[in-house]
Enzyme design. Structure first.
Site, PDB file in Angstrom:
ATOM      1  N   PRO A  99       0.741  -1.248   0.000  1.00  0.00           N
ATOM      2  CA  PRO A  99       0.000   0.000   0.000  1.00  0.00           C
ATOM      3  C   PRO A  99       0.775   1.306   0.000  1.00  0.00           C
ATOM      4  O   PRO A  99       0.149   2.328  -0.152  1.00  0.00           O
ATOM      5  CB  PRO A  99      -0.795  -0.088   1.301  1.00  0.00           C
ATOM      6  CG  PRO A  99       0.034  -0.918   2.176  1.00  0.00           C
ATOM      7  CD  PRO A  99       0.900  -1.774   1.330  1.00  0.00           C
ATOM      8  N   GLU A 100       2.055   1.349   0.229  1.00  0.00           N
ATOM      9  CA  GLU A 100       2.714   2.646   0.282  1.00  0.00           C
ATOM     10  C   GLU A 100       2.646   3.334  -1.067  1.00  0.00           C
ATOM     11  O   GLU A 100       2.725   2.688  -2.101  1.00  0.00           O
ATOM     12  CB  GLU A 100       4.179   2.480   0.701  1.00  0.00           C
ATOM     13  CG  GLU A 100       4.352   1.838   2.052  1.00  0.00           C
ATOM     14  CD  GLU A 100       4.377   2.849   3.182  1.00  0.00           C
ATOM     15  OE1 GLU A 100       3.804   3.938   3.034  1.00  0.00           O
ATOM     16  OE2 GLU A 100       4.963   2.533   4.217  1.00  0.00           O
ATOM     17  N   LYS A 111      -2.330   6.732  -3.664  1.00  0.00           N
ATOM     18  CA  LYS A 111      -2.529   5.342  -3.274  1.00  0.00           C
ATOM     19  C   LYS A 111      -3.647   4.667  -4.056  1.00  0.00           C
ATOM     20  O   LYS A 111      -4.311   3.767  -3.564  1.00  0.00           O
ATOM     21  CB  LYS A 111      -2.777   5.251  -1.762  1.00  0.00           C
ATOM     22  CG  LYS A 111      -1.479   5.498  -0.986  1.00  0.00           C
ATOM     23  CD  LYS A 111      -1.561   5.055   0.437  1.00  0.00           C
ATOM     24  CE  LYS A 111      -1.866   6.182   1.370  1.00  0.00           C
ATOM     25  NZ  LYS A 111      -1.649   5.836   2.787  1.00  0.00           N
TER      26      LYS A 111
END
Length: 381
Positions: free
Chosen positions: A2-3, A54
């Site tokens: 997710p970063e 994101k």
DNA sequence: CGTCCACGTCTAC
DNA sequence: TAGACCTGGACGG
């Protein structure tokens, strides 16, 4: 995963592995996923990707004119144009805590592959959205979520928050006032100064860009499984010796040095002894079967959660608990951090690369709480 | 075995 | 602003 930089790397990965590839057939969803079906079908289509912060967007584009053999029964009207042709489709993904894309042989799909796009060639291969925890989402005909902040990497100029985690906004804003440069410098000197003394905002951009240029994260060329390189690159997160605090939302914030005047009180990083001692609930059988607050599905997972929230309340009492070693070694599920700690702790450690040294030294003088760890480590080198 | 923890949203009170 | 949504690795007993 997710970063922000990873989402971008994922889009690069998709564009690389799918370049020149023809996909075909239906898009397949796993049984277990609660995300929407993707009612797209084409004899020959291509896949491309873009990222924003994101989120990542896949575009499925059918090749030239092809007749869709299915009458469109059960399919949304909008999916097909009047003449029954499959229209291009955008899918927007969020990765949750564990999402990623993998391109593999169709015969051996990865575990937790919840959305699959098959190639036309044979043997087939598949581009898969893999997401073990299933927190990830996708939206059919998706668009960038309108109320999200700008992309730190690609819309940096719009990124104007200027607030370190536990600092007063006033302090931050006043500090920026004092940064004014003397106007008699040449332009090139100004630029050089700026690069050598990046402020927090520039770091918000520069650090993710460093990750992108490092590549890897499972999206690198071939099987350069360089998780180790990434962990080596990390200078604060999960690095023993660094400190951490839980913020008001229970998120762990990693930093070095002072947390700032607005640091949450009594929320030391959880060290087992601290909260075990403070646990108000006796270790009786009762603990293992708390009454769930909400009536509901009563799944076993829910019981777990209920159990845990009982703990959580107990933790508030840790305030006075012994915490001298709290930041020493409690690290999340990472095996290789010790290595990193060894190199981190050693002042004689050499910078891995000249480029990195330069980058890091450029960060030296920021006061940003979250950014400081990277620069301070450099000081020790 | 049980407990804790994880790179993120969502939504119900 | 808690809790929900999930799986699996690490660690302790």
């Amino acid at each position: 995963m997710p970063e922000g930089p990873e989402l971008h790397l994922a889009s690069c990965y998709i564009n690389t592995v799918c370049a020149g590839l023809i996909f075909s057939g239906k898009v397949e969803k796993s049984e277990v996923s609660k995300n929407p079906e993707v009612l797209f079908e084409s004899d020959a289509y291509v896949i491309s990707a873009t990222s924003r912060g994101k989120e990542i967007k896949l575009t499925l584009t059918p090749l030239k004119e092809e007749k869709n053999t299915l009458p469109g029964r059960g399919r949304d009207r909008e999916e097909l144009s009047q003449n029954g042709l499959q229209q291009p489709m955008d899918l927007v993904f969020r990765f949750g805590m564990s999402g990623s894309f993998k391109f593999t042989s169709a015969a051996e799909l990865p575990k937790h592959a919840h959305l699959r796009f098959y190639t036309k060639e044979s043997p087939h291969r598949a581009l898969c959205f893999v997401d073990c925890r299933r927190f990830g989402r996708w939206e059919v005909h998706g668009t960038w979520q309108p109320d999200r902040g700008p992309c730190v990497m690609l819309e940096y100029e719009k990124f104007r928050l200027k607030i370190p985690p536990f600092e007063n906004a006033r302090t931050v804003l006043e500090a920026l006032q004092h940064r004014k440069q003397s106007p008699d410098l040449t332009l090139s000197k100004k630029v050089k100064l700026k690069q050598e003394n990046p402020d927090l905002l520039e770091l918000c951009h520069a650090v993710p860009m460093e990750v992108i240029h490092m590549g890897g994260m499972g999206y690198g060329p071939e099987h350069s499984d360089d998780a180790a390189a990434f962990e080596e690159w990390l200078q604060c997160y999960c690095v023993p010796g660094m400190r951490s605090l839980r913020d008001g939302n229970g998120r762990t914030i990693w930093f070095q040095g002072e947390p700032g005047p607005m640091a949450p009180k009594g929320k030391k990083s959880r060290k087992k002894h601290s909260w075990v001692n403070a646990d108000p609930e006796p270790p009786s059988p009762k603990v293992t079967k708390p009454v769930p607050k909400r009536s509901s599905k009563g799944s076993s997972s829910q019981e777990k959660v209920a159990k845990r929230s009982g703990r959580k309340k107990g933790k508030e009492l840790i305030q006075g608990a012994e915490n001298a070693k709290a930041h020493e070694a409690r690290k999340p599920n990472t095996r290789s951090r010790r290595k990193a700690s060894a190199s981190q702790a050693s002042p004689t450690n050499k910078a891995p690369a000249a480029d990195r040294k330069r980058q890091a030294s450029a960060r030296r003088s920021t006061g940003a709480v979250t950014a400081a760890p990277r620069s301070r480590r450099v000081k020790a080198e």
